[in-house]
Design an enzyme around this catalytic site. Structure first.
Site, PDB file in Angstrom:
ATOM      1  N   LYS A 163       0.813  -1.336  -0.089  1.00 16.25           N
ATOM      2  CA  LYS A 163       0.254   0.294  -0.006  1.00 16.25           C
ATOM      3  C   LYS A 163       0.608   1.011  -0.162  1.00 16.25           C
ATOM      4  O   LYS A 163       0.715   2.403  -0.746  1.00 16.25           O
ATOM      5  CB  LYS A 163      -0.804   0.171   0.967  1.00 16.25           C
ATOM      6  CG  LYS A 163      -2.302  -0.992   0.799  1.00 16.25           C
ATOM      7  CD  LYS A 163      -2.849  -1.273   2.905  1.00 16.25           C
ATOM      8  CE  LYS A 163      -3.761  -2.055   2.804  1.00 16.25           C
ATOM      9  NZ  LYS A 163      -4.143  -2.819   3.041  1.00 16.25           N
ATOM     10  N   GLN A 176      -5.846  -2.584   9.015  1.00 22.30           N
ATOM     11  CA  GLN A 176      -5.189  -3.268   8.675  1.00 22.30           C
ATOM     12  C   GLN A 176      -5.827  -4.563   9.644  1.00 22.30           C
ATOM     13  O   GLN A 176      -5.812  -4.571  10.066  1.00 22.30           O
ATOM     14  CB  GLN A 176      -4.234  -3.683   8.538  1.00 22.30           C
ATOM     15  CG  GLN A 176      -3.470  -5.401   7.490  1.00 22.30           C
ATOM     16  CD  GLN A 176      -3.785  -4.718   6.221  1.00 22.30           C
ATOM     17  OE1 GLN A 176      -3.877  -3.851   6.075  1.00 22.30           O
ATOM     18  NE2 GLN A 176      -4.151  -6.021   5.801  1.00 22.30           N
ATOM     19  N   ASP A 220     -11.728   1.803   2.940  1.00 26.77           N
ATOM     20  CA  ASP A 220     -11.898  -0.213   3.232  1.00 26.77           C
ATOM     21  C   ASP A 220     -13.612   0.231   1.966  1.00 26.77           C
ATOM     22  O   ASP A 220     -13.620  -0.939   2.093  1.00 26.77           O
ATOM     23  CB  ASP A 220     -11.572  -0.208   4.176  1.00 26.77           C
ATOM     24  CG  ASP A 220     -10.157  -1.199   3.971  1.00 26.77           C
ATOM     25  OD1 ASP A 220      -9.575  -1.545   3.719  1.00 26.77           O
ATOM     26  OD2 ASP A 220     -10.220  -1.772   5.456  1.00 26.77           O
TER      27      ASP A 220
END
Ligand code: GUN
Length: 281
Positions: A53, A97, A120
């Site tokens: 990322k 995460q 997300d």
């Protein structure tokens, strides 16, 4: 023999266009999109994802920061960190995460992220917006899957789509998105009876079960679009849920693993961060 859906190349092209948009946003409004990733603990797979990322952010000109917290961090400390990022005007996207250690409630953490910064697309507000056709920040993997299907040039409207897997991250949202695009959608899962028969009805088959090599050609209709979301590490290499060499002989289009859905997920995260930054203006 099917045509390959080359996620790596498609993702690279999209990132090029995101990079131009990021530059234009900066020139016009003096704004640089910022993404903060929170990593808890030392899960090696999560560390790889987080590094990827960071690399993608650098490529498109998005400012990225990583907050690495100890495996023993308390839920309270994590929630306080999220609240600080919610208030930080230089951060437009926040990603925690997953998975998190067992002593931390994942739902509480997701719910604490400002919906406007939830790149997300996991916050209940964003899930609800998706459900009602008002989505602003859509979850990255499903969003990438839809782009890959669209790249084939095959119309989604009116097609039979079968999604195998019902997770909040992939199965449920991708099914909603296919429905939004007027497919007739079946969601199958580990308790589904006659899975092979149901899968055989699919013009579009999305497989997200995390069982390497589970889907052979007997599950696949001739000419179908097959999207393999599986990425299980087996003896050091990534394996999909689909037996690629066998299924490619029967499918119309197929994604490889690696190089299919994976590169699209991170690219959609870049796109969502850009969207969140634009919306902050
Ligand atoms: N872990 C595995 N996939 C994901 C994802 O899409 N988002 C986050 N935050 N964690 C993950």
């Amino acid at each position: 023999m099917s045509q390959l859906i080359d996620g790596k190349t498609i993702a690279r092209q999209i990132r090029k266009s995101i990079k131009e948009d990021v530059l234009a946003l900066n020139m016009k409004h003096g704004l640089t999109p910022g993404l903060c990733v929170i990593l808890v603990g030392d899960n090696p797979a999560s560390q790889v994802y987080v590094r990827n990322k960071e690399r993608a952010c650098k490529e498109v000109g998005i400012h990225s920061s990583v907050i690495h917290m100890s495996e023993r961090v308390t839920e309270k400390e994590l929630l306080e960190t999220i609240e600080r990022l919610n208030q930080d005007d230089t951060i437009h996207g926040i990603l925690v995460q997953l998975p998190l250690p067992d002593h931390i409630n994942e739902d509480s953490v997701i719910n604490a992220i400002s919906a406007a910064k939830d790149v997300d697309g996991f916050h209940p507000i964003n899930c609800g917006m998706l459900m009602t056709g008002q989505a602003q920040l859509e979850p990255c993997t499903p969003k990438g899957i839809i782009r890959l299907i669209e790249e084939t040039g095959e119309d989604i409207a009116g097609k039979q789509a079968v999604v195998i897997g019902r997770s909040n991250i992939v199965g449920k949202p991708v099914a909603l998105m296919l429905l939004q695009k007027h497919a007739t959608v079946t969601i199958a899962h580990s308790r589904t009876k006659n899975l092979d028969k149901i899968a055989q009805s699919a013009d579009i088959l999305v497989v997200a079960i995390g069982k390497p090599g589970f889907i052979d050609s007997s599950f696949v209709k001739k000419g179908a679009v097959v999207i393999d979301v599986g990425t299980t590490r087996v003896n050091g290499s990534l394996k999909g849920d689909v037996i690629f060499e066998e299924v490619r002989e029967k499918a119309g289009y197929i994604t490889p693993v690696p190089g299919g859905v994976g590169p699209m997920t991170i690219t959609m995260l870049m796109e969502n961060t850009l969207i969140a930054a634009k919306r902050s203006l």
